[in-house]
Design a protein around this motif. Sequence first.
Motif, short mmCIF file in Angstrom:
data_model
loop_
_atom_site.label_atom_id
_atom_site.label_comp_id
_atom_site.label_asym_id
_atom_site.label_seq_id
_atom_site.Cartn_x
_atom_site.Cartn_y
_atom_site.Cartn_z
N LYS A 29 0.69 4.34 2.30
CA LYS A 29 -0.74 4.01 2.21
C LYS A 29 -1.34 3.89 3.61
N ASP A 46 6.42 5.43 -1.10
CA ASP A 46 4.97 5.30 -1.11
C ASP A 46 4.45 5.12 0.32
N GLN A 80 -5.39 5.97 -9.31
CA GLN A 80 -4.38 6.99 -9.04
C GLN A 80 -4.46 8.16 -10.02
N HIS A 114 -1.58 10.78 -11.46
CA HIS A 114 -0.15 11.07 -11.54
C HIS A 114 0.05 12.48 -12.09
N PRO A 173 5.10 12.68 -8.80
CA PRO A 173 4.25 12.37 -7.64
C PRO A 173 2.87 11.88 -8.05
N TYR A 174 2.19 11.21 -7.11
CA TYR A 174 0.85 10.71 -7.39
C TYR A 174 0.07 10.59 -6.08
N VAL A 175 -1.25 10.55 -6.22
CA VAL A 175 -2.15 10.28 -5.09
C VAL A 175 -3.13 9.20 -5.55
N GLN A 193 -3.62 6.79 -0.50
CA GLN A 193 -2.22 6.63 -0.92
C GLN A 193 -1.64 7.95 -1.38
N VAL A 194 -0.34 8.15 -1.09
CA VAL A 194 0.43 9.25 -1.66
C VAL A 194 1.85 8.75 -1.87
#
Length: 228
Positions: free
Chosen positions: A194, A192, A131, A133, A142-144, A176-177
Amino acid sequence: MSRTIRLSVCAALLAGTALTSAQAADLPSTKKAPLAPILTQWSPWMIRGRALVVVPQEDARLKLGGAPIVGGDVNISNSVVPELDISYFFTQNIAVELVLGVTPHNVKGAGTLAGTRIGSAWLLPPTLMLQYHFTGLGAFKPYVGAGVNYTVFFNEKAKGGFTSFDLQNTFGLALQVGFDYMLNEHWGINFDVKKIFLEPKVKVNNGLISGKVKIDPWLIGTGITYRF
């Protein structure tokens, strides 16, 4: 006043000034030392508990006795399950996340196989995500992510008059986001999404019906974050 007297007075004044300076240097200083900066302890560990909705995007390529079943397809039920994940941060931005959970599904025929009960199975799909962040947004984090999934199928049961139903364990890719919204230093809420790309081989009645089933589920979850 004679020159000798003037010289004596000057010498006495200089001696008195030097003595006063020496005594002042010996007194303890009243100036406070600067305070050392207080550093916030940073922990690399985070866990989340989520309620997860699993929505398959199914498609199938099936054969009966080696011949394609024209228009044959499957329908895989949705599922709502608990999920646990554990994250480790290498830096403030880079982390890995291990996603754990199990999910049950029923499989029915669709298309030219509509109305046919085929079977049911449980899925154990541990997923490892790398990931990124984003920082600098305050409590909103937020993260991907992208990673790999290995799905284990178990407790498979044939239905509708079939004698066996077997799905082959397989690898898949995952995207994923999501975001955490931190309520304080430790606790937050999480949302989340996915997408797992998953296409296992399937055999029904010991291979009388065989092929591949594209499951490709969306995993939509929300829950609680705890940062150590």
